[in-house]
Design a protein around this motif. Structure first.
Motif, PDB file in Angstrom:
ATOM      1  N   GLY A   1      39.672 -96.022  -3.122  1.00  0.00           N
ATOM      2  CA  GLY A   1      40.149 -95.945  -1.741  1.00  0.00           C
ATOM      3  C   GLY A   1      39.869 -94.842  -1.207  1.00  0.00           C
ATOM      4  O   GLY A   1      39.428 -93.992  -1.637  1.00  0.00           O
ATOM      5  N   GLY A   2      40.150 -94.538   0.274  1.00  0.00           N
ATOM      6  CA  GLY A   2      40.053 -93.397   0.835  1.00  0.00           C
ATOM      7  C   GLY A   2      39.988 -93.606   2.344  1.00  0.00           C
ATOM      8  O   GLY A   2      40.343 -94.665   2.806  1.00  0.00           O
ATOM      9  N   GLN A   3      39.915 -92.512   3.105  1.00  0.00           N
ATOM     10  CA  GLN A   3      40.004 -92.545   4.652  1.00  0.00           C
ATOM     11  C   GLN A   3      38.804 -93.368   4.926  1.00  0.00           C
ATOM     12  O   GLN A   3      37.858 -93.317   4.769  1.00  0.00           O
ATOM     13  N   HIS A   4      39.146 -94.349   5.995  1.00  0.00           N
ATOM     14  CA  HIS A   4      38.331 -95.142   6.494  1.00  0.00           C
ATOM     15  C   HIS A   4      38.058 -95.125   7.905  1.00  0.00           C
ATOM     16  O   HIS A   4      36.751 -95.186   8.395  1.00  0.00           O
ATOM     17  N   HIS A   5      38.834 -95.180   8.754  1.00  0.00           N
ATOM     18  CA  HIS A   5      38.709 -94.748  10.234  1.00  0.00           C
ATOM     19  C   HIS A   5      39.753 -94.171  10.693  1.00  0.00           C
ATOM     20  O   HIS A   5      40.626 -93.962  10.271  1.00  0.00           O
ATOM     21  N   LEU A   6      39.395 -93.753  11.970  1.00  0.00           N
ATOM     22  CA  LEU A   6      40.521 -93.186  12.838  1.00  0.00           C
ATOM     23  C   LEU A   6      40.587 -93.991  14.161  1.00  0.00           C
ATOM     24  O   LEU A   6      39.719 -94.475  14.699  1.00  0.00           O
ATOM     25  N   CYS A   7      41.907 -94.330  14.582  1.00  0.00           N
ATOM     26  CA  CYS A   7      41.923 -95.204  15.843  1.00  0.00           C
ATOM     27  C   CYS A   7      42.452 -94.604  16.951  1.00  0.00           C
ATOM     28  O   CYS A   7      43.727 -93.992  16.859  1.00  0.00           O
ATOM     29  N   PHE A   8      41.782 -94.497  17.846  1.00  0.00           N
ATOM     30  CA  PHE A   8      42.444 -93.771  19.064  1.00  0.00           C
ATOM     31  C   PHE A   8      42.744 -95.024  20.365  1.00  0.00           C
ATOM     32  O   PHE A   8      42.053 -95.869  20.310  1.00  0.00           O
ATOM     33  N   GLU A   9      43.830 -94.747  21.178  1.00  0.00           N
ATOM     34  CA  GLU A   9      43.945 -95.634  22.116  1.00  0.00           C
ATOM     35  C   GLU A   9      43.174 -95.310  23.379  1.00  0.00           C
ATOM     36  O   GLU A   9      43.102 -94.123  23.621  1.00  0.00           O
ATOM     37  N   VAL A  10      43.049 -96.271  24.090  1.00  0.00           N
ATOM     38  CA  VAL A  10      42.376 -96.246  25.303  1.00  0.00           C
ATOM     39  C   VAL A  10      42.997 -97.108  26.382  1.00  0.00           C
ATOM     40  O   VAL A  10      43.614 -98.155  25.939  1.00  0.00           O
ATOM     41  N   GLU A  11      42.916 -96.939  27.636  1.00  0.00           N
ATOM     42  CA  GLU A  11      43.649 -97.551  28.666  1.00  0.00           C
ATOM     43  C   GLU A  11      42.954 -99.231  28.651  1.00  0.00           C
ATOM     44  O   GLU A  11      43.703-100.019  28.911  1.00  0.00           O
TER      45      GLU A  11
ATOM     46  N   LEU B   1      30.132-101.571  17.681  1.00  0.00           N
ATOM     47  CA  LEU B   1      29.747-102.692  16.475  1.00  0.00           C
ATOM     48  C   LEU B   1      29.966-104.218  16.790  1.00  0.00           C
ATOM     49  O   LEU B   1      29.812-105.009  16.131  1.00  0.00           O
ATOM     50  N   ASN B   2      31.324-104.306  17.700  1.00  0.00           N
ATOM     51  CA  ASN B   2      31.697-105.460  17.958  1.00  0.00           C
ATOM     52  C   ASN B   2      32.278-105.747  19.184  1.00  0.00           C
ATOM     53  O   ASN B   2      32.241-104.889  20.195  1.00  0.00           O
ATOM     54  N   GLU B   3      32.151-107.138  19.921  1.00  0.00           N
ATOM     55  CA  GLU B   3      32.725-107.347  20.891  1.00  0.00           C
ATOM     56  C   GLU B   3      34.335-107.183  20.752  1.00  0.00           C
ATOM     57  O   GLU B   3      34.975-107.284  19.737  1.00  0.00           O
ATOM     58  N   PRO B   4      35.091-106.744  22.026  1.00  0.00           N
ATOM     59  CA  PRO B   4      36.451-106.451  21.691  1.00  0.00           C
ATOM     60  C   PRO B   4      37.308-107.739  21.129  1.00  0.00           C
ATOM     61  O   PRO B   4      36.613-108.825  21.467  1.00  0.00           O
ATOM     62  N   ARG B   5      37.907-107.511  20.126  1.00  0.00           N
ATOM     63  CA  ARG B   5      38.577-108.725  19.660  1.00  0.00           C
ATOM     64  C   ARG B   5      39.901-108.055  19.296  1.00  0.00           C
ATOM     65  O   ARG B   5      40.318-106.972  19.149  1.00  0.00           O
ATOM     66  N   ILE B   6      41.030-109.151  19.239  1.00  0.00           N
ATOM     67  CA  ILE B   6      42.567-108.728  19.038  1.00  0.00           C
ATOM     68  C   ILE B   6      42.747-108.097  17.601  1.00  0.00           C
ATOM     69  O   ILE B   6      42.236-108.681  16.643  1.00  0.00           O
ATOM     70  N   GLY B   7      43.171-107.033  17.599  1.00  0.00           N
ATOM     71  CA  GLY B   7      43.498-106.265  16.348  1.00  0.00           C
ATOM     72  C   GLY B   7      44.687-106.409  15.611  1.00  0.00           C
ATOM     73  O   GLY B   7      45.741-107.198  16.504  1.00  0.00           O
TER      74      GLY B   7
ATOM     75  N   ASP C   1      27.083 -92.128  15.403  1.00  0.00           N
ATOM     76  CA  ASP C   1      27.113 -91.645  16.560  1.00  0.00           C
ATOM     77  C   ASP C   1      28.499 -90.962  16.932  1.00  0.00           C
ATOM     78  O   ASP C   1      28.856 -90.403  17.925  1.00  0.00           O
ATOM     79  N   MET C   2      29.302 -90.823  16.160  1.00  0.00           N
ATOM     80  CA  MET C   2      30.791 -90.325  15.997  1.00  0.00           C
ATOM     81  C   MET C   2      31.083 -89.151  14.966  1.00  0.00           C
ATOM     82  O   MET C   2      31.904 -89.209  14.616  1.00  0.00           O
ATOM     83  N   GLY C   3      29.948 -88.475  14.611  1.00  0.00           N
ATOM     84  CA  GLY C   3      30.078 -87.205  13.656  1.00  0.00           C
ATOM     85  C   GLY C   3      30.295 -87.625  12.162  1.00  0.00           C
ATOM     86  O   GLY C   3      31.251 -87.158  11.667  1.00  0.00           O
ATOM     87  N   GLY C   4      30.195 -88.966  12.027  1.00  0.00           N
ATOM     88  CA  GLY C   4      30.338 -89.557  10.611  1.00  0.00           C
ATOM     89  C   GLY C   4      31.547 -90.156  10.463  1.00  0.00           C
ATOM     90  O   GLY C   4      31.832 -90.350   9.145  1.00  0.00           O
ATOM     91  N   VAL C   5      32.517 -90.253  11.355  1.00  0.00           N
ATOM     92  CA  VAL C   5      33.602 -90.985  11.315  1.00  0.00           C
ATOM     93  C   VAL C   5      33.635 -92.507  11.966  1.00  0.00           C
ATOM     94  O   VAL C   5      33.159 -92.521  13.180  1.00  0.00           O
ATOM     95  N   LEU C   6      33.993 -93.284  11.433  1.00  0.00           N
ATOM     96  CA  LEU C   6      33.982 -94.767  12.116  1.00  0.00           C
ATOM     97  C   LEU C   6      35.353 -94.642  13.003  1.00  0.00           C
ATOM     98  O   LEU C   6      36.454 -94.457  12.530  1.00  0.00           O
TER      99      LEU C   6
END
Ligand code: CO
Length: 137
Positions: A76-86, A103-109, A122-127
């Motif tokens: 296991g390990g750190q997989h992604h960072l999630c930021f909020e947007v309006e 990578l995807n169309e907006p879908r409900i998370g 495109d994000m400095g190596g971070v998903l």
């Protein structure tokens, strides 16, 4: 454009083991019930902390979005960072306009609002996951 960090995604081969770590070793006290998101091929538990959450992700089914990651990082390990947007659609259009690979169309998370993922190259190596801020937040 980005707002607060909503959560840090951590992939694990075992949510039960990961919960033990966060509860017994790190002292976290607030956990959501496990929830399976079949569309993403994951079961998730959120560890709620004062300023953000940790999203524990365990693979579910044969086509998990974290299968490749766990193949490379079996413990296991750190997989992604999630930021909020309006506005997820405005964010998507802006990023695409700036040349990022969405990578995807907006879908409900997991929080019931739409999310997108942006390719790490495109994000400095971070998903990066972008999540529309929940209305009740
Ligand atoms: Co996430």
């Amino acid at each position: 454009m980005i707002g607060r960090i909503n959560h840090v995604g951590v992939a694990t081969p075992s949510i039960a083991e990961a919960v033990k770590l966060y509860r017994d070793v790190l002292g976290a006290t607030e956990f959501t019930e496990p929830r399976t998101l079949a569309e993403f091929g994951v079961t998730v538990v959120f560890v709620t902390l004062p300023n953000a959450q940790v999203e524990l992700l365990e693979p579910y089914g044969d086509t998990s979005v974290i299968a490749d990651f766990l193949a490379k990082n079996p413990r296991g390990g750190q997989h992604h960072l999630c930021f909020e947007v309006e506005d997820i659609y405005a964010a998507r259009d802006e990023l695409v306009g700036k040349g990022a690979t969405v990578l995807n169309e907006p879908r409900i998370g997991a929080h019931g609002t739409p999310v997108i993922f942006v390719h790490p190259r495109d994000m400095g190596g971070v998903l990066v996951e972008l999540m529309q801020t929940p209305k009740d937040a």
